[in-house]
Write an enzyme that holds these catalytic residues in place. Structure first.
Site, mmCIF file in Angstrom:
data_model
loop_
_atom_site.group_PDB
_atom_site.id
_atom_site.type_symbol
_atom_site.label_atom_id
_atom_site.label_comp_id
_atom_site.label_asym_id
_atom_site.label_seq_id
_atom_site.Cartn_x
_atom_site.Cartn_y
_atom_site.Cartn_z
ATOM 1 N N LYS A 55 4.786 69.593 59.150
ATOM 2 C CA LYS A 55 5.208 69.209 57.791
ATOM 3 C C LYS A 55 4.374 69.958 56.767
ATOM 4 C CE LYS A 55 3.581 65.294 55.817
ATOM 5 N NZ LYS A 55 2.976 65.428 54.492
ATOM 6 N N ASN A 56 3.036 69.967 56.958
ATOM 7 C CA ASN A 56 2.153 70.521 55.927
ATOM 8 C C ASN A 56 2.055 72.037 55.953
ATOM 9 O OD1 ASN A 56 1.822 68.011 54.890
ATOM 10 N ND2 ASN A 56 -0.132 67.614 55.887
ATOM 11 N N CYS A 73 -1.710 57.565 45.260
ATOM 12 C CA CYS A 73 -0.903 56.950 46.313
ATOM 13 C C CYS A 73 -1.848 55.988 47.041
ATOM 14 C CB CYS A 73 -0.352 58.018 47.255
ATOM 15 S SG CYS A 73 -1.624 59.007 47.996
ATOM 16 N N ARG A 133 -5.985 60.950 44.020
ATOM 17 C CA ARG A 133 -5.342 62.282 44.069
ATOM 18 C C ARG A 133 -5.409 62.982 42.700
ATOM 19 N NH1 ARG A 133 -2.268 62.178 48.762
ATOM 20 N NH2 ARG A 133 -2.808 64.367 48.921
ATOM 21 N N ASP A 189 -5.949 62.813 58.686
ATOM 22 C CA ASP A 189 -4.591 62.338 58.994
ATOM 23 C C ASP A 189 -4.507 61.700 60.379
ATOM 24 O OD1 ASP A 189 -2.806 65.014 57.249
ATOM 25 O OD2 ASP A 189 -3.930 63.274 56.553
ATOM 26 N N ARG A 191 9.060 60.284 56.565
ATOM 27 C CA ARG A 191 8.652 61.413 55.711
ATOM 28 C C ARG A 191 8.032 62.523 56.544
ATOM 29 N NH1 ARG A 191 5.431 59.923 50.329
ATOM 30 N NH2 ARG A 191 5.463 62.205 50.365
HETATM 31 C C1 EPZ Z 1 -3.666 67.993 52.327
HETATM 32 O O1 EPZ Z 1 -3.885 67.293 51.160
HETATM 33 C C2 EPZ Z 1 -2.544 67.298 53.097
HETATM 34 N N1 EPZ Z 1 -1.318 67.285 52.320
HETATM 35 C C3 EPZ Z 1 -2.950 65.860 53.412
HETATM 36 O O2 EPZ Z 1 -1.944 65.311 54.263
HETATM 37 C C4 EPZ Z 1 -4.260 65.878 54.186
HETATM 38 O O3 EPZ Z 1 -4.664 64.535 54.397
HETATM 39 C C5 EPZ Z 1 -5.331 66.627 53.377
HETATM 40 O O4 EPZ Z 1 -4.864 67.968 53.114
HETATM 41 C C6 EPZ Z 1 -6.642 66.735 54.112
HETATM 42 O O5 EPZ Z 1 -6.454 67.395 55.299
HETATM 43 C C7 EPZ Z 1 -0.543 68.388 52.308
HETATM 44 O O6 EPZ Z 1 -0.865 69.428 52.866
HETATM 45 C C8 EPZ Z 1 0.759 68.266 51.573
HETATM 46 P P1 EPZ Z 1 -5.958 66.562 47.878
HETATM 47 P P2 EPZ Z 1 -4.869 67.933 50.044
HETATM 48 O O7 EPZ Z 1 -5.235 65.537 47.100
HETATM 49 O O8 EPZ Z 1 -6.102 68.458 50.639
HETATM 50 C C9 EPZ Z 1 -9.983 66.376 45.862
HETATM 51 C C10 EPZ Z 1 -0.282 63.808 54.914
HETATM 52 O O9 EPZ Z 1 -0.290 62.631 55.287
HETATM 53 N N2 EPZ Z 1 -9.273 66.956 44.711
HETATM 54 O O10 EPZ Z 1 -6.091 67.892 47.311
HETATM 55 O O11 EPZ Z 1 -4.110 68.865 49.249
HETATM 56 C C11 EPZ Z 1 -9.426 65.017 46.271
HETATM 57 O O12 EPZ Z 1 -9.985 63.989 45.487
HETATM 58 C C12 EPZ Z 1 -1.148 64.237 53.745
HETATM 59 O O13 EPZ Z 1 0.411 64.725 55.436
HETATM 60 C C13 EPZ Z 1 -9.949 67.045 43.485
HETATM 61 O O14 EPZ Z 1 -11.105 66.650 43.359
HETATM 62 O O15 EPZ Z 1 -5.273 66.627 49.303
HETATM 63 C C14 EPZ Z 1 -9.845 64.952 47.741
HETATM 64 O O16 EPZ Z 1 -11.185 64.565 47.825
HETATM 65 C C15 EPZ Z 1 -1.978 63.090 53.193
HETATM 66 N N3 EPZ Z 1 -9.292 67.584 42.422
HETATM 67 C C16 EPZ Z 1 -9.703 66.397 48.204
HETATM 68 O O17 EPZ Z 1 -9.745 67.195 47.016
HETATM 69 C C17 EPZ Z 1 -8.021 68.070 42.513
HETATM 70 O O18 EPZ Z 1 -7.495 68.603 41.500
HETATM 71 C C18 EPZ Z 1 -8.381 66.661 48.923
HETATM 72 O O19 EPZ Z 1 -7.397 65.946 48.213
HETATM 73 C C19 EPZ Z 1 -7.360 67.971 43.763
HETATM 74 C C20 EPZ Z 1 -8.007 67.410 44.846
#
Ligand code: EPZ
Length: 436
Positions: free
Chosen positions: A26-27, A121, A126, A312, A406
């Protein structure tokens, strides 16, 4: 009415056997779909999982003007035209955080993008500050009105260097894609290193991009012109989270389970941890064979960016720890809301103490009994499926269509094929029995 799974548990017996085939990730697929914005012609995408998130991402592109054709199961062609909307349709984007990765390619190609805050969420707030910061560093102007963002880059984006204060997968991917069309060179430091990132870069480079270092903590992109999909076809890599979830299920309830069409090299941390818990795992190039041991040993897990233990898989792994003989700790380092589901496991009979929002103590081995469960998100939802299979008695899991569907294609048929007693049903919330 709620879309539910009704599962009759094994009560701890090791009854699973046979083969389960893993789908495309998916990702990885969601980002390849977004990357089609960077192309001047038709792009072919293969091994796309047929799940609601990928269908929603295609809907978003179609809604904004792209031509999307589903030529056959899992294969799509996409053409993003020169005249394309630059506003992510709020009704779709708000329901899927991953839509945020579209902002980089759209801004880089069309000079403007607007999008709603995808909202927090159940797993965490996020935030978007790294996106805003990155766009401004690349010369764009960001205005925030109510809960939506308008980003403009008259004259296009210029390459920039930035250090991510948090390793974010989607931030890394968004700016890797934006850099493909920016003027000059973009360098992303403290980049995420998940395998989906290197896979995306590999495909884009075949189509004319100049990306180096993807999969390491420093990614460098030399900006250029629109890419071409001519003569190339993207094939989604196997879903390591789905493969890991089946591995954990097998470690709990399989006589012998073959997990095929996967890449064990993407699962070195979970495999290592499961082996230390006493699980027998055999790996081949694209297959894992797992057998549940008579006794599971306690083990401490700490989620970490790749190649550490994936957040995850934290929920499915916690279910396994409830069946280990002794005390284990779970330390969720990435998302502050990602242990909330443990309350439901305790209601099934597990002994889990929350020490703080990021840490839980799991005392095993506990007998789980089936009950009514509300799936809070797709990963905890799948953990509830695993818990229901291990438990004694019947469980009903609600909200399957808005969570588990999803991210897991046709999961009930694949589970039934390996011996799970699972049915999908429509049920009123109050209708399903509240097992005491
Ligand atoms: C990706 O999310 C995945 N989603 C997530 O999978 C996965 O859990 C995560 O990577 C970690 O491996 C997709 O690829 C679509 P973030 P990611 O919101 O890393 C901080 C699933 O179930 N952050 O960026 O993009 C945030 O607070 C999902 O498939 C900031 O500080 O997630 C966190 O600590 C859930 N500022 C970290 O980065 C920002 O502007 C990652 O969070 C953005 C993020």
């Amino acid at each position: 009415m709620s879309n539910t799974f009704v599962i009759k548990g094994f009560g701890g017996e090791h009854n699973l056997r046979g083969t389960v085939r893993v789908t495309g990730a998916k990702n990885a697929a969601l980002k390849a779909i977004a990357a089609t914005v960077l192309f001047r012609d038709v792009v072919t995408l293969a091994n796309i999982p047929e799940i609601s998130d990928t269908l929603r991402m295609f809907d978003l592109l179609k809604d904004m003007g792209a031509d999307v054709v589903n030529t056959k199961n899992g294969i799509y062609t996409v053409l993003v035209p020169h005249s394309f909307a630059t506003e992510l349709t709020p009704g779709i984007a708000k329901r899927m955080r991953a839509s945020i990765v579209l902002t980089g390619p759209i801004l880089a190609r069309y000079g403007k993008v607007s999008f709603p805050h995808p909202g927090g969420c159940v797993i965490g707030a996020r935030p978007l500050d790294l996106f805003v910061d990155g766009f401004e560093k690349m010369g764009a102007r960001v205005t925030i009105k109510d809960d939506s963002y308008v980003v403009e880059a008259k004259g296009g984006l210029r390459g920039a260097e930035f250090f991510l204060k948090n390793q974010s997968v989607t931030v890394t991917e968004t700016f890797m894609m934006a850099g493909v069309l920016a003027k000059g060179t973009t360098t992303i430091k403290n980049a995420a290193m998940e395998p989906e990132i290197a896979d995306l870069a590999h495909f884009l480079n075949k189509c004319g991009a100049k990306i180096s270092g993807a999969g390491t903590s420093t990614v460098t992109i030399k900006g250029g012109k629109l890419l071409t999909g001519k003569g190339h076809r993207y094939k989604t890599i196997p879903d390591r989270i789905e493969a890991g979830s089946f591995l954990i299920l097998g470690a709990l309830a399989a006589r012998e389970l073959h997990i095929t069409n996967c890449d064990p090299l993407h699962l070195e941390s979970p495999i290592e941890i499961l082996r230390s818990a006493g699980v027998t795992i055999e790996t081949k190039k694209t297959e894992m064979i797992v057998r549940a041991p008579s006794r599971l040993l306690p083990v401490d897990i700490k989620t970490h960016e790749y190649p550490g233990f994936p957040t995850d898989l934290q929920a499915p792994m916690t279910v396994l720890l409830t069946q280990a003989d002794g005390e284990s700790t779970v330390f969720e380092t990435i998302f502050e809301g990602r242990l909330n589901y443990t309350e439901a496991l305790s209601a099934m009979g597990a002994s889990i103490t929350m020490m703080d929002p990021h840490r839980a103590l799991v005392r095993g081995k506990s007998k789980l009994h089936g009950r009514k469960l509300m799936s809070p998100d797709l990963r905890a939802g799948l953990a509830f499926v695993i818990a229901a299979i291990v438990a004694k008695g019947e469980s009903v899991i609600h909200n399957v269509d808005t969570t588990i569907d999803r991210g897991y294609e046709d999961v009930e048929h694949r589970l039934r094929a390996i011996g799970v007693d699972i049915e999908r049903a429509q049920m009123m919330l109050e209708e399903s029995p509240e097992n005491k």
